[in-house]
Design a protein around this motif. Structure first.
Motif, PDB file in Angstrom:
ATOM      1  N   GLY A 127       0.784  -1.222   0.000  1.00  0.00           N
ATOM      2  CA  GLY A 127       0.000   0.000   0.000  1.00  0.00           C
ATOM      3  C   GLY A 127       0.816   1.272   0.000  1.00  0.00           C
ATOM      4  N   SER A 128       2.126   1.177   0.171  1.00  0.00           N
ATOM      5  CA  SER A 128       2.931   2.396   0.167  1.00  0.00           C
ATOM      6  C   SER A 128       3.049   2.928  -1.257  1.00  0.00           C
ATOM      7  CB  SER A 128       4.317   2.137   0.750  1.00  0.00           C
ATOM      8  OG  SER A 128       5.104   1.409  -0.164  1.00  0.00           O
ATOM      9  N   LEU A 129       3.223   4.222  -1.375  1.00  0.00           N
ATOM     10  CA  LEU A 129       3.328   4.840  -2.694  1.00  0.00           C
ATOM     11  C   LEU A 129       4.579   4.381  -3.433  1.00  0.00           C
ATOM     12  CD1 LEU A 129       2.192   8.460  -1.859  1.00  0.00           C
ATOM     13  CD2 LEU A 129       0.890   6.663  -2.975  1.00  0.00           C
TER      14      LEU A 129
ATOM     15  N   GLU B  52      -1.412   0.801  -4.167  1.00  0.00           N
ATOM     16  CA  GLU B  52      -2.732   0.227  -3.939  1.00  0.00           C
ATOM     17  C   GLU B  52      -2.746  -0.464  -2.590  1.00  0.00           C
ATOM     18  OE1 GLU B  52      -3.763  -2.332  -7.159  1.00  0.00           O
ATOM     19  OE2 GLU B  52      -3.085  -0.897  -8.647  1.00  0.00           O
ATOM     20  N   ARG B  53      -3.656  -0.062  -1.749  1.00  0.00           N
ATOM     21  CA  ARG B  53      -3.726  -0.698  -0.442  1.00  0.00           C
ATOM     22  C   ARG B  53      -4.674  -1.884  -0.510  1.00  0.00           C
ATOM     23  NH1 ARG B  53      -7.200   0.357   3.510  1.00  0.00           N
ATOM     24  NH2 ARG B  53      -9.147   1.307   2.946  1.00  0.00           N
TER      25      ARG B  53
END
Length: 132
Positions: free
Chosen positions: A111-113, A118-119
């Protein structure tokens, strides 16, 4: 190119002044698995009478690239360098890894950029707040 780098940067290995000091006063003690080279002075030039010890990093100067056994020798915890008296390995010890923060090999949680952005889908216990 390496000579030009050593003239202008201190973080990419030894500078010209360091190379001069090594040639004049240093004695190579050993090298680790990362390619770092460890030195000790030939004479007692330290303020406390001990021989100075230092490392010349292979590539970028990052303190976490020094393994624990060499760190102990650099800080006078051990008298003998790991090339002469290596530390005993325990069965539960993992192999040493330098700090990878800020590198492409750094851990990035889901989920991290920096990973995909995408989380994971929310579970059923989440209720979105809505104003009344």
């Amino acid at each position: 190119m390496p000579v030009f780098k050593s003239l202008l940067t201190w973080w990419n290995g030894a500078t010209i002044g360091t190379r001069f000091t090594i040639a004049k006063r240093g004695r190579k003690v050993g090298e680790d698995e990362f390619g770092n080279i460890y030195y000790e002075s030939r004479d007692n030039i330290s303020y406390d009478g001990r021989k100075r010890r230092w490392v010349v990093f292979n590539g970028y100067a990052e303190a976490s690239k020094v393994s624990p056994d060499w760190h102990g020798w650099l800080h006078y915890t051990f008298d003998e360098p790991p090339t002469e008296a290596p530390l005993p390995r325990r069965a539960w010890e993992k192999d040493y890894l330098p700090n990878l923060t800020g590198t492409p090999m750094a851990w990035r949680p889901p989920g991290s950029l920096a990973r995909t952005g995408e989380r994971p889908a929310a579970t059923g216990d989440y209720e979105a707040w809505s104003p009344e």
